[in-house]
Design a protein around this motif. Structure first.
Motif, short mmCIF file in Angstrom:
data_model
loop_
_atom_site.label_atom_id
_atom_site.label_comp_id
_atom_site.label_asym_id
_atom_site.label_seq_id
_atom_site.Cartn_x
_atom_site.Cartn_y
_atom_site.Cartn_z
N LYS A 58 -0.48 3.50 -10.45
CA LYS A 58 -1.63 2.59 -10.46
C LYS A 58 -2.11 2.32 -11.89
O LYS A 58 -2.60 1.24 -12.19
CB LYS A 58 -2.76 3.16 -9.60
N ARG B 134 -2.27 -1.46 -13.52
CA ARG B 134 -3.43 -2.03 -14.20
C ARG B 134 -3.01 -2.74 -15.49
O ARG B 134 -3.60 -3.75 -15.88
CB ARG B 134 -4.46 -0.94 -14.49
N GLU C 94 0.80 -1.22 0.00
CA GLU C 94 0.00 0.00 0.00
C GLU C 94 0.84 1.28 0.00
O GLU C 94 0.31 2.36 -0.25
CB GLU C 94 -0.97 0.00 1.18
#
Length: 312
Positions: A173, A177, A167
């Motif tokens: 991000k 993906r 985290e």
């Protein structure tokens, strides 16, 4: 036994001697022991995980975050400085500057659980020791009792540690993906596991350097695999193939319904990581791997022969 367990939790002492006693414990006593451990487990687990998450959060904000970001910029600039050199000049620096920079970037951007634990200092260390001892003992008790309750204490703590580290990862991000999409594409197309691992490693390197991740192109994998097979079976090692209709990388990509913008070849190991390392330390191949213009990737293995292909 509970008193001995408490001592082990406070000191981090091995519980092996306590585990040996479980074999001779009568069923009624085992049930009592199991109930006592189950009552203690949630509190100890939550206490450790809360401290762990608090430590991770502190690492991803404030002065420490600013310091890390500044260092990341320096390391990426160092890497690109070598990348822009002529191939002869860059070769010795790939080991002394480029790989050390990449390894430090990995530590800063993708911290491992051990890094978070160390940052928590003595307080987190003490909390972890207690939780780990209790988890080990709890799992052993549940297994000895043949309980229907899952003996998942250790896996629960390990998963919490991994989650805390993940985290605070600094990877984009959007690019993560792409990695997720690549995994699904690979599974659907039946791309071999070792090829998938090699593609993911190359993409992670690119992400650490602030570059884009390349989308996995199954057709490029097929073209690459076919060239590796030809090199192994026809006894040559070159980008120019003697096989009719497969002379250039562009020909080979077109044969499988796709296009290519670059190709790397390697021989000598069945390991994808070995192939990636070989290309990393070879200036021309290195420039292919870390070109910012690459958008697609394929990797193909045949025995100890490897071909890596890129597309725009």
């Amino acid at each position: 036994m509970l008193a001995g367990l408490q001592t082990c939790m406070q000191t981090g002492k091995d519980v092996a001697s306590l585990l040996e006693q479980l074999e001779d414990l009568p069923p009624a006593e085992m049930k009592k022991l199991s109930s006592a451990v189950e009552r203690a487990w949630p509190k100890i687990r939550v206490q450790y995980v809360t401290e762990l998450e608090k430590t991770a959060k502190s690492m991803s904000s404030g002065p420490e975050k600013n310091k890390n970001q500044a260092r990341i910029r320096v390391l990426r600039d160092q890497f690109q400085e070598v990348y822009r050199m002529e191939e002869g000049a860059m070769k010795p620096l790939l080991k002394t500057k480029s790989m050390p920079a990449l390894e430090e970037l990995r530590r800063l951007i993708m911290p491992q659980p051990e890094t978070v634990i160390k940052a928590g200092g003595p307080k987190l260390d003490a909390s972890r020791k207690g939780a780990m001892v209790l988890a080990t003992f709890r799992d052993a008790v549940l297994n000895a009792e043949l309980s229907t309750i899952p003996a998942d204490g250790m896996t629960t703590l390990q998963a919490a540690e991994k989650k805390a580290a993940d985290e605070i990862s600094g990877l984009s991000k959007d690019n993560l993906r792409i990695l997720d999409a690549n995994a699904k594409t690979a599974a659907k197309a039946g791309v071999p596991e070792e090829e998938v691992k090699g593609i993911e490693e190359c993409n992670l390197w690119r992400l650490l350097l602030g570059l884009n991740a390349c989308a996995l192109d199954p057709s490029l994998c097929e073209a690459a695999r076919d060239h590796s097979k030809d090199m192994a079976e026809q006894g040559f090692f070159a980008h120019e193939s003697p096989v009719s209709g497969k002379k250039t990388p562009w020909d080979r990509a077109a044969n499988f319904g796709t296009s290519a913008s670059g190709e790397n070849i390697f021989a000598g190991s069945a390991s994808a990581s070995a192939a990636n390392s070989g290309w990393f330390y070879s200036p021309g191949h290195h420039k292919n791997m870390f070109s910012p213009g690459q958008n697609r990737i394929g990797l193909g293995q045949h025995g100890s022969h490897w071909t890596q292909m890129f597309g725009r």
